[in-house]
Design a protein around this motif. Structure first.
Motif, short mmCIF file in Angstrom:
data_model
loop_
_atom_site.label_atom_id
_atom_site.label_comp_id
_atom_site.label_asym_id
_atom_site.label_seq_id
_atom_site.Cartn_x
_atom_site.Cartn_y
_atom_site.Cartn_z
N GLU A 50 41.87 50.67 7.93
CA GLU A 50 40.64 50.55 7.30
C GLU A 50 40.33 51.33 5.97
O GLU A 50 39.93 50.87 5.12
N LEU A 51 41.29 52.63 5.74
CA LEU A 51 41.13 53.24 4.61
C LEU A 51 41.72 52.50 3.59
O LEU A 51 41.58 52.40 2.59
N VAL A 52 43.03 52.01 3.97
CA VAL A 52 43.84 51.09 2.99
C VAL A 52 42.80 50.11 2.30
O VAL A 52 42.91 49.78 1.13
N ALA A 53 42.20 49.15 3.35
CA ALA A 53 41.30 48.27 2.75
C ALA A 53 40.15 48.72 1.91
O ALA A 53 39.88 48.22 0.89
N ALA A 54 39.65 49.76 2.19
CA ALA A 54 38.58 50.29 1.77
C ALA A 54 39.02 50.82 0.09
O ALA A 54 38.26 50.72 -1.14
N VAL A 55 40.24 51.45 0.04
CA VAL A 55 40.72 51.86 -1.21
C VAL A 55 40.98 50.62 -2.14
O VAL A 55 40.64 50.47 -3.45
N ASP A 56 41.66 49.60 -1.51
CA ASP A 56 41.76 48.14 -2.24
C ASP A 56 40.37 47.72 -2.88
O ASP A 56 40.35 47.22 -3.91
N GLU A 57 39.38 47.97 -2.08
CA GLU A 57 38.02 47.19 -2.50
C GLU A 57 37.32 48.11 -3.66
O GLU A 57 37.00 47.32 -4.63
N VAL A 58 37.52 49.27 -3.35
CA VAL A 58 37.14 50.34 -4.65
C VAL A 58 37.99 50.15 -5.81
O VAL A 58 37.23 49.87 -6.79
N LEU A 59 39.12 49.92 -5.70
CA LEU A 59 40.07 49.85 -7.09
C LEU A 59 39.76 48.34 -7.71
O LEU A 59 39.69 48.27 -8.85
N LEU A 60 39.70 47.27 -6.80
CA LEU A 60 39.42 46.07 -7.48
C LEU A 60 38.13 45.85 -7.93
O LEU A 60 37.92 45.28 -8.81
N GLY A 61 37.25 46.79 -7.72
CA GLY A 61 35.96 46.71 -7.91
C GLY A 61 35.53 47.34 -9.18
O GLY A 61 34.45 47.16 -9.68
N LEU A 62 36.52 47.94 -9.73
CA LEU A 62 36.15 48.61 -11.00
C LEU A 62 36.19 47.83 -12.20
O LEU A 62 35.71 48.34 -13.28
N GLY A 63 36.64 46.66 -12.18
CA GLY A 63 36.51 45.66 -13.43
C GLY A 63 37.02 44.23 -12.83
O GLY A 63 37.85 44.03 -12.07
N ASP A 64 36.79 43.40 -13.96
CA ASP A 64 37.14 41.85 -13.75
C ASP A 64 38.70 41.66 -14.14
O ASP A 64 39.26 40.54 -14.22
N ASP A 65 39.11 42.90 -14.77
CA ASP A 65 40.59 42.53 -15.46
C ASP A 65 41.54 43.27 -14.89
O ASP A 65 42.63 43.42 -15.47
N ILE A 66 41.54 43.32 -13.44
CA ILE A 66 42.59 44.09 -12.77
C ILE A 66 43.44 43.02 -11.97
O ILE A 66 42.87 42.08 -11.09
N THR A 67 44.77 43.01 -12.05
CA THR A 67 45.74 42.49 -11.28
C THR A 67 46.67 43.59 -10.38
O THR A 67 47.05 44.27 -10.91
N PRO A 68 46.50 43.08 -9.09
CA PRO A 68 47.08 43.93 -7.98
C PRO A 68 48.59 43.41 -8.11
O PRO A 68 48.80 42.10 -8.14
N VAL A 69 49.51 44.04 -8.17
CA VAL A 69 50.98 43.87 -8.13
C VAL A 69 51.64 44.54 -7.07
O VAL A 69 51.48 45.58 -6.85
N GLN A 70 52.19 43.88 -5.90
CA GLN A 70 52.85 44.23 -5.08
C GLN A 70 54.27 44.58 -4.95
O GLN A 70 54.98 43.60 -5.24
N ARG A 71 54.83 45.74 -4.92
CA ARG A 71 56.13 46.26 -4.83
C ARG A 71 56.56 46.64 -3.35
O ARG A 71 55.47 47.02 -2.50
#
Length: 296
Positions: free
Chosen positions: A196-217
């Motif tokens: 749940e914490l991982v999902a919340a962090v993902d939500e907060v980081l993606l919510g900072l702007g419309d120009d964000i791309t997540p890259v999974q390594r």
């Protein structure tokens, strides 16, 4: 730069007028000399020949912070052909992976060559300006494309502005991106507090702007504008480690919560380590996330 006015304040206040480069090479030479600082890309080669069949030269080749191949194309002013030219070279690159990996091995070593992220090649177009048709065009392609507008100010300053940034996985709604199961969540026990914490962090980081791309390594999940601004590592020992591009010297470090890791080896990028154990820690970290986002 769109709407930006710069003033010199040493003796009174005087506006510094923006200007374009005299020639395209002025922009290319400056960016290539400082590519990692300006674009978050390690420089590999300049004016790279695509051979006699294709008959072209790629302005700059590089490797970004997450190991993705990068083509950088430059134009002094506005040029409708820059995107199509870059896409042509990007297609060439995908057909010549072995050649690119040899280049990476020669310049950066075997480890970097083995870690090339071929599923996310990028095109960065740096130009004096772009039209609304350019911005629309990049959203129609299934490639990772960044449009970056530059302006020189006086003799000693240059400004870079990201006009458009599109992920290479097609258009995905922000809601869908946030709900997507990530590699980090798969590392957690299903339904557990850490998931749940991982999902919340993902939500907060993606919510900072419309120009964000997540890259999974494999070792981390990066949150990228033009450069990474946050990297989240898989949970370990009931804590989540987030690495930010914020300057640790400007932050009041709190033992057990924030740490300066400058010069210390770790997965991902960034010199400020944030340790998250609870949702309350996440609330405390949000200002730091914003600081890192604006810094990139």
């Amino acid at each position: 730069m769109s709407g930006l006015r710069l003033f010199h304040t040493t003796s009174g206040v005087a506006e510094v007028a923006p200007r374009l480069a005299e020639v395209e090479a002025d922009v290319q030479d400056l960016v290539e000399a400082h590519m990692e600082t300006m674009l978050g890309v390690r420089f590999l080669a300049s004016e790279y020949s695509t051979g006699p069949v294709h008959g072209g030269r790629i302005d700059s080749l590089g490797l970004d912070e997450n190991g993705a191949p990068v083509i950088v194309e430059y134009k002094r002013a506005t040029d409708a052909g820059v995107i199509h030219q870059g896409l042509f070279y990007l297609s060439w690159l995908m057909d010549h992976r072995d050649e690119f990996q040899r280049l990476v091995r020669d310049r950066l070593g075997a480890e970097a060559a083995a870690g090339v992220l071929w599923r996310a090649p990028r095109l960065i177009c740096v130009a004096g300006d772009f039209t609304r048709y350019d911005v629309h065009a990049v959203r129609e392609h299934r490639r990772s494309i960044d449009l970056v507008r530059y302006r020189f100010y006086g003799e000693h300053h240059i400004g870079l502005e990201t006009v458009a940034s599109v992920t290479g996985h097609g258009l995905v709604s922000r809601t869908a991106r946030r709900r997507r199961v990530t590699g980090l969540q798969r590392a957690c026990t299903a339904g557990g507090a850490m998931a749940e914490l991982v999902a919340a962090v993902d939500e907060v980081l993606l919510g900072l702007g419309d120009d964000i791309t997540p890259v999974q390594r494999k070792q981390y999940r990066a949150y990228q504008r033009l450069r990474n601004f946050a990297c989240v590592c898989p949970p370990q020992r009931a804590k989540l480690l987030v690495y930010l591009k914020a300057d640790p010297g400007t932050v009041d470090l709190v033992p057990g919560f924030t740490r300066d890791v400058t010069g210390l080896g770790h997965h991902g990028t960034g010199d400020l380590e944030v340790q998250l154990r609870t949702e309350r820690d996440l609330e405390r970290a949000q200002d730091l996330f914003g600081l890192s986002y604006t810094a990139t």
